[in-house]
Design an enzyme around this catalytic site. Structure first.
Site, PDB file in Angstrom:
ATOM      1  CD  GLU A 168      -2.690  -1.461   0.215  1.00 32.29           C
ATOM      2  OE1 GLU A 168      -3.093  -0.475  -0.436  1.00 32.29           O
ATOM      3  OE2 GLU A 168      -3.002  -2.624  -0.082  1.00 32.29           O
TER       4      GLU A 168
ATOM      5  CB  CYS B 113      -1.819   7.342   2.600  1.00 30.98           C
ATOM      6  SG  CYS B 113      -2.886   6.415   3.684  1.00 30.98           S
TER       7      CYS B 113
HETATM    8  P1  NAD Z   1       8.708   5.024   3.923  1.00 33.39           P
HETATM    9  O1  NAD Z   1       8.520   4.330   2.617  1.00 33.39           O
HETATM   10  O2  NAD Z   1       9.811   5.993   4.038  1.00 33.39           O
HETATM   11  O3  NAD Z   1       8.961   3.921   5.071  1.00 33.39           O
HETATM   12  C1  NAD Z   1       8.063   2.856   5.287  1.00 33.39           C
HETATM   13  C2  NAD Z   1       8.802   1.707   5.942  1.00 33.39           C
HETATM   14  O4  NAD Z   1       9.752   1.169   5.015  1.00 33.39           O
HETATM   15  C3  NAD Z   1       9.608   2.107   7.174  1.00 33.39           C
HETATM   16  O5  NAD Z   1       9.483   1.104   8.149  1.00 33.39           O
HETATM   17  C4  NAD Z   1      11.029   2.173   6.643  1.00 33.39           C
HETATM   18  O6  NAD Z   1      12.039   1.970   7.602  1.00 33.39           O
HETATM   19  C5  NAD Z   1      11.017   1.028   5.653  1.00 33.39           C
HETATM   20  N1  NAD Z   1      12.071   1.067   4.622  1.00 33.39           N
HETATM   21  C6  NAD Z   1      12.765   2.149   4.169  1.00 33.39           C
HETATM   22  N2  NAD Z   1      13.623   1.768   3.212  1.00 33.39           N
HETATM   23  C7  NAD Z   1      13.467   0.429   3.047  1.00 33.39           C
HETATM   24  C8  NAD Z   1      14.066  -0.544   2.179  1.00 33.39           C
HETATM   25  N3  NAD Z   1      14.998  -0.199   1.285  1.00 33.39           N
HETATM   26  N4  NAD Z   1      13.642  -1.811   2.270  1.00 33.39           N
HETATM   27  C9  NAD Z   1      12.695  -2.175   3.145  1.00 33.39           C
HETATM   28  N5  NAD Z   1      12.099  -1.313   3.997  1.00 33.39           N
HETATM   29  C10 NAD Z   1      12.484  -0.028   3.946  1.00 33.39           C
HETATM   30  O7  NAD Z   1       7.304   5.680   4.286  1.00 33.39           O
HETATM   31  P2  NAD Z   1       6.913   6.548   5.563  1.00 33.39           P
HETATM   32  O8  NAD Z   1       7.547   7.879   5.489  1.00 33.39           O
HETATM   33  O9  NAD Z   1       7.108   5.743   6.817  1.00 33.39           O
HETATM   34  O10 NAD Z   1       5.318   6.701   5.363  1.00 33.39           O
HETATM   35  C11 NAD Z   1       4.736   7.664   4.541  1.00 33.39           C
HETATM   36  C12 NAD Z   1       4.344   7.063   3.207  1.00 33.39           C
HETATM   37  O11 NAD Z   1       3.464   5.975   3.414  1.00 33.39           O
HETATM   38  C13 NAD Z   1       3.580   8.017   2.306  1.00 33.39           C
HETATM   39  O12 NAD Z   1       4.034   7.857   0.997  1.00 33.39           O
HETATM   40  C14 NAD Z   1       2.130   7.550   2.432  1.00 33.39           C
HETATM   41  O13 NAD Z   1       1.302   7.866   1.337  1.00 33.39           O
HETATM   42  C15 NAD Z   1       2.326   6.083   2.568  1.00 33.39           C
HETATM   43  N6  NAD Z   1       1.167   5.452   3.200  1.00 33.39           N
HETATM   44  C16 NAD Z   1       0.292   4.759   2.412  1.00 33.39           C
HETATM   45  C17 NAD Z   1      -0.823   4.163   2.986  1.00 33.39           C
HETATM   46  C18 NAD Z   1      -1.816   3.377   2.157  1.00 33.39           C
HETATM   47  O14 NAD Z   1      -2.656   2.702   2.731  1.00 33.39           O
HETATM   48  N7  NAD Z   1      -1.740   3.435   0.853  1.00 33.39           N
HETATM   49  C19 NAD Z   1      -1.049   4.304   4.351  1.00 33.39           C
HETATM   50  C20 NAD Z   1      -0.132   5.024   5.123  1.00 33.39           C
HETATM   51  C21 NAD Z   1       0.981   5.594   4.537  1.00 33.39           C
END
Ligand code: NAD
Length: 523
Positions: free
Chosen positions: A287, A321
């Site tokens: 997501e 989001c």
């Molecule tokens: P992010 O992608 O920076 O991080 C998400 C998770 O991924 C964290 O736990 C992070 O440590 C991990 N991560 C980072 N690099 C990684 C890698 N290379 N491999 C594996 N894991 C890794 O996102 P964020 O800043 O925590 O959250 C905000 C984002 O999430 C926004 O883009 C928002 O739209 C999205 N979001 C989407 C939904 C949905 O339901 N579509 C819901 C909530 C948030």
């Protein structure tokens, strides 16, 4: 089990309820810095490599967390493999019972967890309470959904049973699920993914967002203290590389990710690579981000539109989001809408999340503050800033709520997910043109429409690719079991959280066909 019902949110308009939450916040502040361990099987390892702070007062340390090492990741995967052998064979009803008990655990501590979110994620009271309710909802909903999948595996389409043959379909857990979660719904999102994995009999490893490890720790405690076997769920706090190790490991079967596009697409790429000795294909449930548009037609009632847009764009500082990022306003009402929105933006009350009166708090971290600032500057250079909020605190990671207009169609302000309190309004000649613009975006998460014409509603519903379309209301606040949530296109894999079908992503179908007229019956 009683039919599913959403957990009622707190009635914060009532003074005694507000006093209870204020008390919980005082108690929270009195207990000092929380310690968040790496938790694998029965073993907890404490550390302080990761510091989580209050975004509204960054010198206030909320929690110190250990960071999972390569050895911890390996130990968690070994534990999950062991855990799967027993949890995977536990009957669905018994698994569901653990989830329902965990919901009770959270319910009892909902004020304490809400207070923690107010500090660690700077979620204003209402939003923090909503997140805890949603976390409880996921547990209750997936518990029931897992039982239903077990009892009615045919999903309403009975397999044909010709004479002499018996066909049975069942859904088996896939194995080890790595859950990688974001910070913006710090209890509900990790708990939703974790509970879906567990409800279907998988062993789960949670890698929470680095910004909110203490809230995620509560999620794991809720399940572990409700009878979940230790090896069925491990907890690996840390930054991206911890998640990346899980993604690449051949012992992982399913990756449940919620977060940004950039990271999600990287996970898709890496998970597709089969390692030597790997005998399965990894499944990625992702997501991701959005750039959510709200279409306002010429017949819309601006008295409804303005407050709904303000909430959709600025609640939780635009860090949902599902938040509104673009308004596509019909030229007949564009100018009066901008004028009225500008008035509403200027008086937004920006302050600490712990103040029950504020409209919005800070953004999550310095990097987010700087990012919003860069897009603000871009909007100023190539468009027009129609309004900013007048009073914005300067201590803490506050970003100025902004209304921008007159941007060129290819402006990054209109195409990139900013994830902060910046709303852009565009002028369109017709609803058709608005739909063309929505259709041109690679994102398709949520959307909105304000119109009094049922024909327009049908037209937009038909044309818009978004996962969730809201008509004549705000576009955030999807509820489990009411608005199953998730995006299409580059916003997500499309099988929605909190809805029918979500659990199917964590299982694989197995069909058993028996010849029932065989000779030689063994009695
Ligand atoms: P992010 O992608 O920076 O991080 C998400 C998770 O991924 C964290 O736990 C992070 O440590 C991990 N991560 C980072 N690099 C990684 C890698 N290379 N491999 C594996 N894991 C890794 O996102 P964020 O800043 O925590 O959250 C905000 C984002 O999430 C926004 O883009 C928002 O739209 C999205 N979001 C989407 C939904 C949905 O339901 N579509 C819901 C909530 C948030």
């Amino acid at each position: 089990m009683k039919p599913f019902a959403n957990e009622p949110i707190l009635e914060l308009r009532r003074a005694p309820v507000r006093a209870q939450l204020a008390g919980a916040l005082r108690e929270f502040d009195a207990q000092g810095t929380l310690q968040v361990p790496v938790w694998v099987g029965e073993d907890m390892r404490h550390g302080s490599e990761l510091i989580s702070t209050d975004p509204g007062a960054p010198d206030r340390v909320v929690a110190e967390a250990a960071v999972a090492t390569e050895a911890d990741v390996d130990a968690a995967l070994q534990a999950a493999q062991r855990g799967f052998t027993t949890w995977g064979r536990t009957p669905a009803a018994a698994r569901a019972e653990v989830l329902v008990k965990a919901a009770g655990w959270l319910r009892e501590r909902r004020l304490a967890v809400t207070a923690l979110e107010v500090r660690e994620a700077a979620k204003p009271w209402r939003e923090a309470d909503g997140d805890v309710c949603e976390a409880i909802d996921f547990l209750e909903y997936y518990a029931r959904a897992a039982i239903a999948l077990d009892e009615q595996p045919d999903l309403g389409f009975d397999l044909l049973q010709p004479p002499g043959e018996r066909n049975r379909l069942r859904w088996a857990p896939r194995g080890v699920v790595a859950v990688i979660s974001p910070w913006n719904f710090p209890a509900a999102i990790p708990l939703g993914m974790v509970s879906a994995g567990l409800a279907t009999g998988n062993a789960v490893i949670l890698k929470p967002a680095e910004q909110t490890p203490a809230t995620a720790f509560m999620v794991v405690k809720a399940l572990r203290e409700s009878g979940l076997p230790a090896d069925a769920l491990s907890f690996l706090p840390g930054e991206g590389p911890v998640g990346a190790r899980l993604v690449e490991d051949p012992r992982v079967h399913t990756i449940a990710f919620t977060g940004s596009n950039q990271v999600g697409l990287e996970i898709f790429r890496r998970a597709a690579d089969t390692k030597p000795g790997q005998s399965h294909l990894k499944r990625v449930v992702a997501e991701m981000g959005g750039k959510n548009c709200v279409i306002v037609d010429s017949d819309a009632d601006l008295d409804d539109v303005v407050p709904a847009l303000i909430k959709s764009a600025f609640n939780y500082a635009g860090q949902k989001c599902s938040a509104a990022a673009r308004v596509l306003a019909h030229e007949a009402i564009h100018d009066s809408l901008v004028e009225r929105m500008a008035g509403a933006v200027e008086v937004l009350d920006v302050g600490q999340a712990s103040d029950p009166e504020v409209d919005l708090g800070p953004v999550i971290e310095r990097e987010a503050q700087e990012r919003v600032g860069r897009y603000h500057a871009e909007a100023e250079r190539h468009g027009r800033i129609a309004a900013v909020a007048r009073d914005v605190p300067n201590r803490g990671w506050f970003a100025t709520p902004t209304l921008a207009t007159e941007l060129p169609e290819d402006s990054p302000v209109l195409t990139d997910e900013i994830f902060g309190p910046l709303l852009a309004v565009e002028r369109v000649r017709s609803v058709e043109e608005a739909c063309d613009r929505v259709d041109a975006s690679p994102f398709a998460l949520t959307g909105g429409l304000f119109s009094r014409n049922p024909g327009t509603v049908e037209y937009v519903a038909e044309r818009t690719p978004v996962g969730n379309l809201y008509v004549n209301r705000e576009i955030t606040g999807a509820m489990v079991g009411r608005q199953p949530f998730g995006g299409n296109r580059l916003s997500g894999t499309g099988t929605k959280a909190g809805g029918p079908g979500y659990l199917l992503q964590f299982v694989e179908p197995r069909v058993l066909t028996e010849n029932t007229v065989r000779h030689g019956l063994v009695v």
